[in-house]
Design a protein around this motif. Structure first.
Motif, PDB file in Angstrom:
ATOM      1  N   LEU A 145      46.262  92.520 -13.395  1.00 57.00           N
ATOM      2  CA  LEU A 145      47.298  93.413 -12.874  1.00 57.00           C
ATOM      3  C   LEU A 145      48.438  93.585 -13.868  1.00 57.00           C
ATOM      4  N   VAL A 146      48.885  92.480 -14.454  1.00 57.24           N
ATOM      5  CA  VAL A 146      50.010  92.546 -15.382  1.00 57.24           C
ATOM      6  C   VAL A 146      49.635  93.321 -16.643  1.00 57.24           C
ATOM      7  N   MET A 147      48.415  93.133 -17.108  1.00 53.53           N
ATOM      8  CA  MET A 147      47.995  93.789 -18.341  1.00 53.53           C
ATOM      9  C   MET A 147      47.533  95.219 -18.125  1.00 53.53           C
ATOM     10  N   GLY A 148      47.422  95.631 -16.869  1.00 53.52           N
ATOM     11  CA  GLY A 148      47.039  97.003 -16.581  1.00 53.52           C
ATOM     12  C   GLY A 148      45.554  97.268 -16.590  1.00 53.52           C
ATOM     13  N   THR A 149      44.735  96.221 -16.689  1.00 60.96           N
ATOM     14  CA  THR A 149      43.283  96.417 -16.653  1.00 60.96           C
ATOM     15  C   THR A 149      42.743  96.445 -15.236  1.00 60.96           C
ATOM     16  N   ALA A 197      43.735  97.945 -11.393  1.00 58.94           N
ATOM     17  CA  ALA A 197      44.626  98.900 -10.725  1.00 58.94           C
ATOM     18  C   ALA A 197      45.419  98.207  -9.631  1.00 58.94           C
ATOM     19  N   PRO A 198      46.678  98.562  -9.454  1.00 62.92           N
ATOM     20  CA  PRO A 198      47.478  98.004  -8.354  1.00 62.92           C
ATOM     21  C   PRO A 198      46.797  98.287  -7.013  1.00 62.92           C
ATOM     22  N   PRO A 199      46.869  97.346  -6.075  1.00 64.38           N
ATOM     23  CA  PRO A 199      46.175  97.509  -4.789  1.00 64.38           C
ATOM     24  C   PRO A 199      46.949  98.378  -3.800  1.00 64.38           C
ATOM     25  N   ILE A 200      47.296  99.578  -4.219  1.00 64.54           N
ATOM     26  CA  ILE A 200      48.000 100.514  -3.340  1.00 64.54           C
ATOM     27  C   ILE A 200      47.340 101.881  -3.459  1.00 64.54           C
ATOM     28  N   ASP A 201      47.215 102.556  -2.359  1.00 60.73           N
ATOM     29  CA  ASP A 201      46.578 103.871  -2.333  1.00 60.73           C
ATOM     30  C   ASP A 201      47.639 104.964  -2.250  1.00 60.73           C
ATOM     31  N   PRO A 202      47.410 106.084  -2.918  1.00 66.15           N
ATOM     32  CA  PRO A 202      48.365 107.203  -2.815  1.00 66.15           C
ATOM     33  C   PRO A 202      48.337 107.785  -1.414  1.00 66.15           C
ATOM     34  N   PRO A 203      49.413 108.426  -0.995  1.00 69.05           N
ATOM     35  CA  PRO A 203      49.458 109.026   0.350  1.00 69.05           C
ATOM     36  C   PRO A 203      48.371 110.089   0.501  1.00 69.05           C
ATOM     37  N   GLU A 204      47.821 110.165   1.712  1.00 63.10           N
ATOM     38  CA  GLU A 204      46.822 111.189   1.975  1.00 63.10           C
ATOM     39  C   GLU A 204      47.429 112.585   1.842  1.00 63.10           C
ATOM     40  N   ASN A 205      48.683 112.697   2.235  1.00 66.28           N
ATOM     41  CA  ASN A 205      49.362 113.990   2.153  1.00 66.28           C
ATOM     42  C   ASN A 205      50.322 113.974   0.966  1.00 66.28           C
ATOM     43  N   ALA A 218      55.719 101.994  -9.980  1.00 66.37           N
ATOM     44  CA  ALA A 218      56.655 101.678 -11.059  1.00 66.37           C
ATOM     45  C   ALA A 218      56.928 100.172 -11.114  1.00 66.37           C
ATOM     46  N   ALA A 219      57.025  99.547  -9.944  1.00 70.46           N
ATOM     47  CA  ALA A 219      57.269  98.099  -9.908  1.00 70.46           C
ATOM     48  C   ALA A 219      56.094  97.343 -10.526  1.00 70.46           C
ATOM     49  N   PHE A 220      54.866  97.769 -10.240  1.00 69.32           N
ATOM     50  CA  PHE A 220      53.701  97.126 -10.850  1.00 69.32           C
ATOM     51  C   PHE A 220      53.694  97.353 -12.362  1.00 69.32           C
ATOM     52  N   GLN A 221      54.064  98.549 -12.788  1.00 67.08           N
ATOM     53  CA  GLN A 221      54.057  98.863 -14.212  1.00 67.08           C
ATOM     54  C   GLN A 221      55.128  98.094 -14.978  1.00 67.08           C
ATOM     55  N   VAL A 230      56.497  77.012  -5.943  1.00 68.04           N
ATOM     56  CA  VAL A 230      56.642  77.082  -4.485  1.00 68.04           C
ATOM     57  C   VAL A 230      56.878  78.527  -4.053  1.00 68.04           C
ATOM     58  N   ALA A 231      57.711  79.269  -4.794  1.00 63.47           N
ATOM     59  CA  ALA A 231      57.971  80.672  -4.460  1.00 63.47           C
ATOM     60  C   ALA A 231      56.692  81.492  -4.520  1.00 63.47           C
ATOM     61  N   MET A 232      55.840  81.170  -5.457  1.00 65.89           N
ATOM     62  CA  MET A 232      54.567  81.871  -5.583  1.00 65.89           C
ATOM     63  C   MET A 232      53.712  81.679  -4.334  1.00 65.89           C
ATOM     64  N   ARG A 233      53.549  80.432  -3.946  1.00 69.31           N
ATOM     65  CA  ARG A 233      52.684  80.150  -2.803  1.00 69.31           C
ATOM     66  C   ARG A 233      53.314  80.656  -1.494  1.00 69.31           C
ATOM     67  N   SER A 234      54.648  80.768  -1.456  1.00 67.59           N
ATOM     68  CA  SER A 234      55.351  81.128  -0.225  1.00 67.59           C
ATOM     69  C   SER A 234      55.455  82.631  -0.013  1.00 67.59           C
ATOM     70  N   THR A 235      54.727  83.389  -0.781  1.00 66.71           N
ATOM     71  CA  THR A 235      54.714  84.840  -0.629  1.00 66.71           C
ATOM     72  C   THR A 235      53.879  85.224   0.594  1.00 66.71           C
ATOM     73  N   GLU A 236      54.310  86.271   1.292  1.00 67.03           N
ATOM     74  CA  GLU A 236      53.559  86.762   2.443  1.00 67.03           C
ATOM     75  C   GLU A 236      52.153  87.192   2.007  1.00 67.03           C
ATOM     76  N   PRO A 237      51.124  86.823   2.751  1.00 69.82           N
ATOM     77  CA  PRO A 237      49.774  87.299   2.430  1.00 69.82           C
ATOM     78  C   PRO A 237      49.755  88.825   2.339  1.00 69.82           C
ATOM     79  N   GLY A 238      49.133  89.317   1.303  1.00 70.94           N
ATOM     80  CA  GLY A 238      49.053  90.757   1.107  1.00 70.94           C
ATOM     81  C   GLY A 238      50.153  91.337   0.238  1.00 70.94           C
ATOM     82  N   ASP A 239      51.246  90.572   0.043  1.00 68.17           N
ATOM     83  CA  ASP A 239      52.346  91.061  -0.797  1.00 68.17           C
ATOM     84  C   ASP A 239      52.030  90.703  -2.251  1.00 68.17           C
ATOM     85  N   VAL A 240      51.119  91.444  -2.814  1.00 67.24           N
ATOM     86  CA  VAL A 240      50.614  91.140  -4.152  1.00 67.24           C
ATOM     87  C   VAL A 240      51.710  91.256  -5.200  1.00 67.24           C
ATOM     88  N   LEU A 241      52.554  92.267  -5.081  1.00 64.22           N
ATOM     89  CA  LEU A 241      53.597  92.477  -6.075  1.00 64.22           C
ATOM     90  C   LEU A 241      54.526  91.275  -6.178  1.00 64.22           C
TER      91      LEU A 241
END
Length: 617
Positions: free
Chosen positions: A368-372, A374-382, A397-400, A534-545
């Motif tokens: 993810l950090v190196m850009g190889t 793709a961020p796990p987010i989908d563009p809006p359908e609309n 932008a935050a992932f980039q 500890v901060a790493m492990r204490s992240t909400e599941p699914g909050d990849v960023l």
């Protein structure tokens, strides 16, 4: 349909230690392969496609999660009723309860092991302190129902379902005369015979049943739950046979290769041995000369290969409890003397990459950090939804913005090294060595026997150290002895250890820190590094960023204080007979997992595309 062949011989350059039960006495990569063959039916498995842990449907028929008013989260797991050990005895909730209790018992520590820390479970602290009889966070409410409660202080946890990870172990073999009970307040160990007054579950009992060199469960697990059983182990070669009672993995797959042999392969002859038929599969080939030799034979010999990026790295670890390397300045100075680029080029060639932190190029965070990846987010359908598009663009932008560019890439700079030593008060003594307060930088480093890294260190490291007043003696040590020192199972007199490690699927470095922020094995105490773990492990599941942001911060702190000098991560090659089919090591954590759906056939299925892709500089 019967397989065309009934046996497979596997070689790995890392020797086994014979720790086939758990990682409590060590975690050699080759022993880990064996554990995946022998111990199955984990409550959860890693879903590589989704990037998360799930309950194993072959083990768990249903699961319900409930949250209390305090925020504790209880998981009720209903187990399948057809699970069996290799001797045909049933596996039920009590077996998993025993595994949890065994894993945290102080008796393990008394016989030289390192029990698991399970602070996530309600009642753990009281149980291990001896102030509570029961482990209240785990309940057995029926033979097929186990309830596991994660205390709210440990939540959120990024790999939350991974906290339920547990394999069943046979109490009748490991702790005969002992049973697990639950009177309504949690599980506990008790004497099976209530008329016996003295506790049966003791360190003396476990020493006999686990550590006996001939029959102990550590090196000779006799009753197991995985796809294979261990039929022999002579200290060098392990032999395995199919477990007839194994019902299959999470995909319902069962092994078909009747007999497996696993032993050490020589880095000097492994490709020749493969071609000659001594081995059918070579796992984790990493040396450039062997890779090039193997690849060059693909068209002329009946061998194939698969490549996969390593989820670990090679490094030089410091024994920071020693006065010689307890200073950050000294460790940084030593790093400025190591020609890492040349070492990586000489040793791994096109198949390794220089790393500047505690990571492997096969980790999803790195991708993810190196850009190889793709961020796990989908563009809006609309696309005309301006608010949704703005939110999407902000997330992208935050992932980039994620980067490892802030890590110092230690290259050879002896002037910088000397300056650091001067500033830290190390002066040159009469022998031309740095000295401070009676401590002389006359250092010792050990490395695994059979590894030719020493010749690369001689020309890429030792002479540079001498220029700044540091003498380093490099000593070859048998792998078993080296790991014993690394795990601090015996007193260390070396200052540095050359080693390589692969990471668990749950990347949680905080699990290897003590309460005072000391990182096990390196003995380096650092509150900031521990806080980021500890901060790493204490992240909400699914909050990849957020998780990856803390991962980057952890790498930046690691890179500064240097409990280890990271050197390289690399591409592994597995070479094997072309008769081995459906061997997808690139989709599994170990060859022990990948071999289950694989089979041997004299009808060779030609791949549509090349199985391996070469990595450029």
């Amino acid at each position: 349909q019967e397989p065309a062949f009934d046996k497979l011989t596997v070689g790995n350059p890392t020797p086994m230690r014979g720790e086939f039960f758990t990682s409590f006495w060590g975690n050699s990569t080759s022993d880990l392969d064996v554990r995946d063959l022998l111990h199955g039916y984990n409550l959860v498995f890693w879903d590589s496609e989704e990037g998360l842990f799930r309950e194993d449907p072959s083990v768990v028929s249903g699961i319900v999660a409930v949250e209390s008013d305090e925020g504790d989260r209880s998981f009720t797991l209903i187990l399948q009723d057809d699970l069996k050990y290799s001797d045909g005895t049933a596996i039920n909730a009590w077996d998993y309860a025993f595994s949890f209790l065994f894993s945290i018992s102080p008796e393990v520590s008394e016989i030289g092991g390192t029990p698991r820390r399970m602070e996530q479970f309600q009642g753990y602290d009281e149980y291990v302190a001896g102030t509570a009889k029961t482990l209240s966070g785990i309940r057995v409410t029926s033979n097929n129902t186990i309830v596991i409660t994660i205390r709210h202080e440990y939540l959120p946890f990024f790999y939350e379902m991974g906290l339920l990870s547990c394999n069943p172990y046979p109490i009748s073999v490991i702790a005969p005369g002992v049973t697990v009970r639950d009177d309504g307040d949690g599980i506990y160990l008790a004497n099976a015979d209530e008329t016996v007054q003295e506790p049966v579950y003791t360190a003396e009992l476990l020493k006999k049943t686990i550590l006996d060199p001939e029959n102990g469960y550590l090196s000779h697990p006799s009753v197991v739950s995985g796809p294979y059983t261990l039929t022999s182990w002579d200290g060098e070669t392990a032999e395995f046979a199919i477990n007839p009672y194994y019902k299959g993995n999470q995909n319902g797959e069962k092994p078909t290769i009747q007999t497996l042999y696993y032993t050490q392969s020589s880095n000097e002859t492994q490709i020749e041995d493969l071609v000659a038929g001594k081995f059918d599969l070579l796992n984790k080939v990493a040396r450039q000369d062997n890779i090039m030799d193997g690849v060059s034979r693909i068209n002329d010999e009946n061998i194939s290969f698969t490549t996969y990026p390593r989820i670990g790295l090679s490094y030089i670890s410091f024994a920071c409890e020693r006065n010689t390397v307890s200073s950050e300045a000294v460790r940084q100075a030593i790093a400025w003397c190591l020609n890492r680029e040349q070492l990586v080029e000489d040793y791994t060639g096109n198949y390794g990459l220089l790393v500047d932190g505690y990571y492997g190029i096969g980790q999803w965070m790195y991708g993810l950090v190196m850009g190889t990846t793709a961020p796990p987010i989908d563009p809006p359908e609309n696309e005309n939804d301006r608010a949704a598009m703005e939110e999407y663009n902000e997330a992208m932008a935050a992932f980039q913005e994620l980067t490892l560019d802030n890590l110092t890439s230690y290259t050879v700079d002896t002037e910088k090294a000397a300056e650091l030593l001067d500033q830290d008060g190390w002066t040159i003594n009469d022998e031309g060595l740095r000295e401070k307060d009676g401590v002389v930088l006359d250092l010792k480093m050990i490395y695994p026997a059979g590894n030719n890294i020493s010749e690369y260190l001689d020309k890429n490291f030792l002479s540079n150290l001498e220029q700044v007043g540091i003498r380093l003696t490099v000593e070859e040590v048998p792998m078993n002895e080296l790991l014993s020192r690394w795990y601090q199972q015996e007193e260390r007199d070396e200052d540095m250890i050359y080693l390589a490690s692969n990471f668990d699927l749950i990347f949680d470095p905080s699990a290897y820190f003590s309460a005072d922020g000391t990182w096990a094995y390196t003995s380096l105490a650092d509150d900031i590094l521990y806080a980021e773990a500890v901060a790493m492990r204490s992240t909400e599941p699914g909050d990849v960023l957020t998780y990856v942001q803390h991962w980057v911060a952890f790498q930046e702190r690691f890179n500064q204080i240097l409990p280890m000098i990271p050197i390289y991560s690399n591409i592994y090659f597995d070479f094997y007979t072309r008769y081995l089919q459906n061997y997808n090591i690139d989709q599994n954590a170990t060859w022990g997992e990948a071999i289950v759906p694989a089979f041997l056939s004299d009808v060779v299925e030609e791949p549509e595309e090349a199985e391996g892709e070469m990595v450029a500089d």
